[in-house]
Motif scaffolding. Structure first.
Motif, PDB file in Angstrom:
ATOM      1  N   ILE A 119       0.834  -1.207   0.000  1.00 50.54           N
ATOM      2  CA  ILE A 119       0.000   0.000   0.000  1.00 50.54           C
ATOM      3  C   ILE A 119       0.868   1.257   0.000  1.00 50.54           C
ATOM      4  CG2 ILE A 119      -1.647   1.334   1.359  1.00 50.54           C
ATOM      5  CD1 ILE A 119      -2.920  -1.259   2.251  1.00 50.54           C
ATOM      6  N   GLU A 120       1.964   1.243   0.750  1.00 55.06           N
ATOM      7  CA  GLU A 120       2.818   2.436   0.845  1.00 55.06           C
ATOM      8  C   GLU A 120       3.357   2.822  -0.533  1.00 55.06           C
ATOM      9  OE1 GLU A 120       2.986  -0.177   2.874  1.00 55.06           O
ATOM     10  OE2 GLU A 120       2.061   0.840   4.593  1.00 55.06           O
ATOM     11  N   GLU A 121       3.790   1.837  -1.293  1.00 53.09           N
ATOM     12  CA  GLU A 121       4.301   2.085  -2.636  1.00 53.09           C
ATOM     13  C   GLU A 121       3.201   2.653  -3.535  1.00 53.09           C
ATOM     14  OE1 GLU A 121       6.462  -0.422  -6.290  1.00 53.09           O
ATOM     15  OE2 GLU A 121       6.063  -1.393  -4.362  1.00 53.09           O
ATOM     16  N   CYS A 122       1.991   2.113  -3.395  1.00 53.43           N
ATOM     17  CA  CYS A 122       0.847   2.592  -4.182  1.00 53.43           C
ATOM     18  C   CYS A 122       0.502   4.035  -3.818  1.00 53.43           C
ATOM     19  CB  CYS A 122      -0.351   1.674  -3.944  1.00 53.43           C
ATOM     20  SG  CYS A 122      -1.833   2.142  -4.864  1.00 53.43           S
ATOM     21  N   ILE A 123       0.516   4.368  -2.527  1.00 58.08           N
ATOM     22  CA  ILE A 123       0.180   5.726  -2.075  1.00 58.08           C
ATOM     23  C   ILE A 123       1.188   6.737  -2.607  1.00 58.08           C
ATOM     24  CG2 ILE A 123       0.072   7.206  -0.029  1.00 58.08           C
ATOM     25  CD1 ILE A 123      -1.219   4.831   1.457  1.00 58.08           C
ATOM     26  N   ARG A 124       2.463   6.358  -2.605  1.00 63.79           N
ATOM     27  CA  ARG A 124       3.482   7.268  -3.149  1.00 63.79           C
ATOM     28  C   ARG A 124       3.204   7.563  -4.625  1.00 63.79           C
ATOM     29  NH1 ARG A 124       6.966   4.143   0.170  1.00 63.79           N
ATOM     30  NH2 ARG A 124       7.607   2.844  -1.607  1.00 63.79           N
ATOM     31  N   ALA A 125       2.789   6.548  -5.370  1.00 72.40           N
ATOM     32  CA  ALA A 125       2.483   6.745  -6.796  1.00 72.40           C
ATOM     33  C   ALA A 125       1.227   7.595  -6.972  1.00 72.40           C
ATOM     34  CB  ALA A 125       2.312   5.391  -7.482  1.00 72.40           C
ATOM     35  N   LEU A 126       0.232   7.421  -6.097  1.00 78.98           N
ATOM     36  CA  LEU A 126      -1.008   8.195  -6.193  1.00 78.98           C
ATOM     37  C   LEU A 126      -0.759   9.690  -5.968  1.00 78.98           C
ATOM     38  CD1 LEU A 126      -3.572   5.880  -4.314  1.00 78.98           C
ATOM     39  CD2 LEU A 126      -3.603   6.486  -6.742  1.00 78.98           C
ATOM     40  N   LYS A 127       0.222  10.020  -5.142  1.00 81.34           N
ATOM     41  CA  LYS A 127       0.523  11.429  -4.884  1.00 81.34           C
ATOM     42  C   LYS A 127       1.062  12.137  -6.122  1.00 81.34           C
ATOM     43  CE  LYS A 127       1.432  10.922   0.068  1.00 81.34           C
ATOM     44  NZ  LYS A 127       2.449  10.984   1.148  1.00 81.34           N
ATOM     45  N   ASN A 128       1.522  11.352  -7.089  1.00 76.34           N
ATOM     46  CA  ASN A 128       2.033  11.938  -8.338  1.00 76.34           C
ATOM     47  C   ASN A 128       0.967  11.989  -9.429  1.00 76.34           C
ATOM     48  OD1 ASN A 128       4.698  12.310  -7.372  1.00 76.34           O
ATOM     49  ND2 ASN A 128       5.128  10.126  -7.695  1.00 76.34           N
ATOM     50  N   THR A 129      -0.293  11.705  -9.052  1.00 76.90           N
ATOM     51  CA  THR A 129      -1.401  11.763 -10.017  1.00 76.90           C
ATOM     52  C   THR A 129      -2.319  12.924  -9.652  1.00 76.90           C
ATOM     53  OG1 THR A 129      -2.843  10.300  -8.722  1.00 76.90           O
ATOM     54  CG2 THR A 129      -1.323   9.255 -10.308  1.00 76.90           C
ATOM     55  N   LYS A 130      -3.242  13.202 -10.539  1.00 74.40           N
ATOM     56  CA  LYS A 130      -4.234  14.248 -10.300  1.00 74.40           C
ATOM     57  C   LYS A 130      -5.633  13.677 -10.513  1.00 74.40           C
ATOM     58  CE  LYS A 130      -1.251  18.114 -11.670  1.00 74.40           C
ATOM     59  NZ  LYS A 130      -1.086  19.282 -12.575  1.00 74.40           N
ATOM     60  N   GLY A 131      -6.614  14.364  -9.931  1.00 73.84           N
ATOM     61  CA  GLY A 131      -7.999  13.980 -10.166  1.00 73.84           C
ATOM     62  C   GLY A 131      -8.513  12.955  -9.165  1.00 73.84           C
ATOM     63  N   THR A 132      -9.745  12.539  -9.376  1.00 70.07           N
ATOM     64  CA  THR A 132     -10.454  11.645  -8.457  1.00 70.07           C
ATOM     65  C   THR A 132      -9.849  10.242  -8.467  1.00 70.07           C
ATOM     66  OG1 THR A 132     -12.501  12.874  -8.788  1.00 70.07           O
ATOM     67  CG2 THR A 132     -12.703  10.649  -7.886  1.00 70.07           C
ATOM     68  N   GLN A 201      -9.860   9.481 -12.390  1.00 71.01           N
ATOM     69  CA  GLN A 201      -8.651   9.441 -13.204  1.00 71.01           C
ATOM     70  C   GLN A 201      -7.816   8.190 -12.884  1.00 71.01           C
ATOM     71  OE1 GLN A 201      -8.041  11.834 -15.629  1.00 71.01           O
ATOM     72  NE2 GLN A 201     -10.144  12.343 -15.037  1.00 71.01           N
ATOM     73  N   VAL A 202      -8.033   7.645 -11.672  1.00 72.57           N
ATOM     74  CA  VAL A 202      -7.295   6.461 -11.243  1.00 72.57           C
ATOM     75  C   VAL A 202      -8.259   5.500 -10.544  1.00 72.57           C
ATOM     76  CG1 VAL A 202      -5.339   5.532  -9.935  1.00 72.57           C
ATOM     77  CG2 VAL A 202      -5.228   7.863 -10.860  1.00 72.57           C
ATOM     78  N   LYS A 223     -11.687   1.104 -21.158  1.00 76.54           N
ATOM     79  CA  LYS A 223     -12.574   1.780 -22.114  1.00 76.54           C
ATOM     80  C   LYS A 223     -12.544   3.292 -21.939  1.00 76.54           C
ATOM     81  CE  LYS A 223     -15.893  -1.911 -23.057  1.00 76.54           C
ATOM     82  NZ  LYS A 223     -17.304  -2.367 -22.946  1.00 76.54           N
ATOM     83  N   LEU A 224     -12.334   3.741 -20.695  1.00 78.76           N
ATOM     84  CA  LEU A 224     -12.345   5.186 -20.413  1.00 78.76           C
ATOM     85  C   LEU A 224     -10.939   5.781 -20.349  1.00 78.76           C
ATOM     86  CD1 LEU A 224     -15.076   5.285 -17.614  1.00 78.76           C
ATOM     87  CD2 LEU A 224     -15.335   5.969 -19.997  1.00 78.76           C
ATOM     88  N   GLY A 225      -9.929   4.942 -20.459  1.00 76.51           N
ATOM     89  CA  GLY A 225      -8.559   5.444 -20.348  1.00 76.51           C
ATOM     90  C   GLY A 225      -8.175   5.798 -18.930  1.00 76.51           C
ATOM     91  N   VAL A 226      -8.858   5.207 -17.936  1.00 77.29           N
ATOM     92  CA  VAL A 226      -8.552   5.460 -16.523  1.00 77.29           C
ATOM     93  C   VAL A 226      -7.395   4.552 -16.104  1.00 77.29           C
ATOM     94  CG1 VAL A 226      -9.446   5.282 -14.159  1.00 77.29           C
ATOM     95  CG2 VAL A 226     -10.917   6.137 -16.000  1.00 77.29           C
ATOM     96  N   LYS A 227      -6.406   5.134 -15.424  1.00 79.75           N
ATOM     97  CA  LYS A 227      -5.271   4.340 -14.953  1.00 79.75           C
ATOM     98  C   LYS A 227      -5.736   3.362 -13.876  1.00 79.75           C
ATOM     99  CE  LYS A 227      -1.703   7.844 -15.815  1.00 79.75           C
ATOM    100  NZ  LYS A 227      -0.699   8.722 -15.175  1.00 79.75           N
ATOM    101  N   VAL A 228      -5.134   2.164 -13.862  1.00 74.93           N
ATOM    102  CA  VAL A 228      -5.485   1.153 -12.867  1.00 74.93           C
ATOM    103  C   VAL A 228      -4.252   0.850 -12.011  1.00 74.93           C
ATOM    104  CG1 VAL A 228      -6.411  -1.154 -12.469  1.00 74.93           C
ATOM    105  CG2 VAL A 228      -7.132   0.140 -14.492  1.00 74.93           C
ATOM    106  N   PHE A 229      -4.361   1.147 -10.698  1.00 77.84           N
ATOM    107  CA  PHE A 229      -3.291   0.827  -9.744  1.00 77.84           C
ATOM    108  C   PHE A 229      -3.704  -0.453  -9.018  1.00 77.84           C
ATOM    109  CE2 PHE A 229      -1.065   5.180  -8.977  1.00 77.84           C
ATOM    110  CZ  PHE A 229      -0.941   5.346 -10.356  1.00 77.84           C
ATOM    111  N   ILE A 230      -2.871  -1.474  -9.123  1.00 74.44           N
ATOM    112  CA  ILE A 230      -3.227  -2.786  -8.578  1.00 74.44           C
ATOM    113  C   ILE A 230      -2.248  -3.201  -7.479  1.00 74.44           C
ATOM    114  CG2 ILE A 230      -3.596  -5.224  -9.116  1.00 74.44           C
ATOM    115  CD1 ILE A 230      -4.237  -4.434 -11.977  1.00 74.44           C
TER     116      ILE A 230
END
Length: 679
Positions: A119-132, A201-202, A223-230
């Motif tokens: 989760i920590e690695e995912c949260i760090r990546a989310l901070k570099n994104t924008k939007g909902t 957006q993610v 289909k919507l071009g939304v990034k997927v963080f897994i």
């Protein structure tokens, strides 16, 4: 009695318990919460243990129940529980233990996906994104995602609708408009709607594998071009087995014989194919009840528009569109069954698409199927005109090619007092009108036509003549009743006299020879017949008149003869004869495979013709007529060289009476050999 303890709360755990219970194995099914208990029903062989346990409590349960096997079928991310189970197993006596691992998803497009070890690695990546950020990892991990205030403001969390989950959302500072408390399963279409509405957006999710809704979420995001963080699935610390391996091992261990008929598949959808009648005024109460109880409804848009039901609706009525959606829905269902209603206009057993769809759905192991009838437009029109319909012939032009329905309709109106026709609309009605005008003129017939337009919905019942039919302009669904008070009497055998044919100087099989040859050929309904060396087309015409389902191809080399065949076909208003100009076997190559072949002339190429026929089909019934010694010799050579057994050869001599003054003489015709055999 054998006993198994299953740590469940998953689809796989529930399915395993159900199969073991059917094999009369006692099961203790362990779940942590009331929510996990919901999809499982207790019985004589199944007891549910609800509540969180540590390793000590688990060991006490083992000592109390003394199981013959223990299965860990918990969620892949339930690491705390898995650790407690491992500790409990080591503390207990030696007993077979199985860890059930969920199967991986296959065939997914991961090009838009990003995988994270924790989760920590995912949260760090989310901070570099924008939007909902649309968060679907559940409530347990929510605290970590809400630790950063800026990140928390961007979250929309979808959680199960339990008090505990919703409380966790509020305790971690989420507002009401950031919470979606809803129970799955969620189809790709539903996920698409959530992502669109939230302007995400993610999308954040866990790598849950099959039965987790992973596929449906990724498909929607792609289909919507939304990034997927897994979040990657934790690595198994112990050897794991898939569902089938665990089940088979237990059955072998307990020496159980699995009854395939008794072990039913995991039924997720109860599908009803329902007749919609002609509209809302004609729906049966049975169908209306099914609609009222449906979770999903499929049908043409005109049917769905007036259905006031808060359920998912799909404007589909073809198998190719419906089956993929049913597969999506089933994949999302974790427990229980959903009700699906698929609507068809009219009656489901009457020229309905339900037949093909039923065949397709029967191949889906997760579906049960039920069919409900509706009121057809034929029944409605008969009632409106005070006519019975069981004594009428029914023809449909709806969704069928002209080459199919025209011969059937022509035959029906010529030889029957009542013909009902389902049409696709005004264009079909105009074509039928033109046909009736021609038939009335040629055969001195009088047709009375009733047209039922939009029955049960701004309906009109019109009384028409063939001429009015030919200029018909009413829009909407239309059903016809065509009455012919002086319908012709159908003869059940060939028997047209020679003088009825347009002949000129073209050779023609004589009446008696023609009748005997056709009887030897014995054509059947839906036969495909070649008339090779057709001449005037007398044999082709007689064959086509036997039944409108017979398809005849008249092959003739001479252009003047082809013209005569066309004239004779038109004279008898036949739509099931195709004239093919050219030599056999060259012209046979592109024709449909025959069931029957009559050869009245081969131009010395009988051997080549037989070779071509053998390459097109097997079990063909063939009749060859010959007058000359040379042709008869050629037939004999073909039979012998190809070792064709069981040929029937008949020589027929016909004499016909002829007046000579006051006397009647019998005038002999050339003897004819009729050879019948099968390839």
């Amino acid at each position: 009695m054998k006993k198994v303890i299953i740590f469940g709360g998953t689809t796989e755990g529930r399915r395993l318990a159900e199969i073991l219970v059917k094999a009369k194995v006692s099961c203790i099914y362990c779940v942590a919460t009331e929510y996990g208990k919901q999809p499982v029903m207790e019985s004589d062989y199944l007891r549910i243990h609800q509540g969180r346990m540590d390793s000590k409590a688990m060991t006490e349960l083992y000592e109390q129940q003394e199981p013959d096997a223990i299965v860990d079928a918990t969620h892949p991310f339930a690491q705390l529980v898995k650790t407690e189970i491992e500790n409990s197993i080591f503390a207990y006596r030696d007993v077979p233990f199985f860890r059930l691992a969920r199967d991986e998803e296959e065939g997914l497009d991961y090009s838009n996906c990003y995988f994270f070890n924790d989760i920590e690695e995912c949260i760090r990546a989310l901070k570099n994104t924008k939007g909902t950020i649309f968060l679907t990892t559940g409530s347990k991990e929510l605290k970590a995602f809400c630790g950063d205030e800026e990140l928390k403001e961007r979250l929309i969390a979808r959680v199960i609708p339990s008090e505990e989950s919703i409380k966790i959302c509020y305790d971690n500072g989420l507002k009401g408009n950031q919470i979606i408390a809803m129970q799955g399963p969620f189809s790709a279409g539903m996920n698409l709607a959530f992502l669109k509405d939230s302007q995400a957006q993610v999308l954040v999710m866990k790598e849950g594998g099959k039965s987790s809704g992973q596929r449906e979420r990724i498909v929607a995001a792609n289909k919507l071009g939304v990034k997927v963080f897994i979040l990657k699935r934790p690595e198994e610390k112990m050897d794991a087995m898939n569902f089938v391996q665990v089940k088979n091992t237990l059955f072998e261990m307990f020496n159980l014989a699995e009854d395939v008929d008794d072990i039913t598949p995991d039924i997720k959808l109860s599908v009803t194919l329902a007749g919609f009648g002609m509209g809302f005024g004609s729906i049966t109460s049975e169908v209306q009840t099914a609609i009222n109880e449906a979770d999903y409804i499929f049908g043409a848009s005109r049917m769905l528009v007036g259905i006031d039901r808060d359920c998912k609706k799909y404007p589909y009525y073809l198998a190719k569109d419906i089956v993929p959606v049913l597969e999506e829905i089933a994949a999302e269902i974790k427990f229980g069954k959903k009700r699906v209603v698929i609507l068809f206009s009219g009656d489901t057993g009457f020229y309905s698409g339900s037949k093909k769809l039923k065949e397709a759905i029967e191949k889906l192991a997760f579906c049960t199927i039920k069919i409900m009838p509706g009121i057809s437009s034929i029944c409605a029109l008969a009632a409106r005109t005070s006519e019975s319909w069981e004594d009428g012939v029914i023809v449909s032009t709806h969704g069928t090619d002209e080459t199919y329905w025209k011969p059937r309709l022509t035959d029906a109106v010529l030889y029957n007092k009542k013909t009902f026709a389902l049409t696709s609309g005004s264009e079909d009605v105009r074509q039928i009108g033109e046909m009736l005008v021609e038939l009335a003129e040629k055969h001195q017939m009088k047709f009375q036509i009733y047209a039922g337009v939009n029955l049960y919905s701004n309906e009109k019942v019109l009384n028409l003549t063939p001429e009015k039919c030919s200029i018909f302009s009413e829009e909407g669904l239309c059903t016809l009743l065509i009455k012919n008070v002086n319908a012709k009497c159908r003869f059940c055998a060939p028997g047209l006299v020679d003088d009825t044919f347009i002949r000129d100087q073209v050779p023609m099989s004589k009446e008696e020879i023609r009748e005997l040859s056709i009887c030897k050929l014995r054509p059947t309904k839906n036969a495909v017949v070649y008339d090779i060396g057709s001449g005037t087309g007398s044999v082709a015409v007689e064959l086509a008149m036997l039944d409108p389902t017979i398809q005849v191809f008249a092959i003739e080399l001479k252009p003047e003869a082809c013209e005569l065949i066309s004239k004779n076909v038109a004279k008898y208003n036949l739509h099931n004869v195709t004239v093919v100009e050219g030599a056999a076997p060259d012209m046979l190559i592109d024709l449909p495979a025959p069931t029957h072949v009559f050869i009245g002339g081969s131009a010395g190429r009988l051997g080549d013709i037989i070779n071509t026929l053998q390459s097109k089909a097997s079990d063909i019934k063939i009749v060859v007529n010959s007058v000359t010694i040379e042709t008869s010799a050629e037939i004999y050579h073909v039979l012998k060289s190809r070792e064709i057994k069981g040929a029937d050869i008949v020589q027929v001599s016909v004499s016909k009476s002829k007046k000579a003054g006051d006397y009647t003489l019998m005038q002999g015709q050339n003897p004819v050999y009729i050879t019948t055999f099968k390839l």
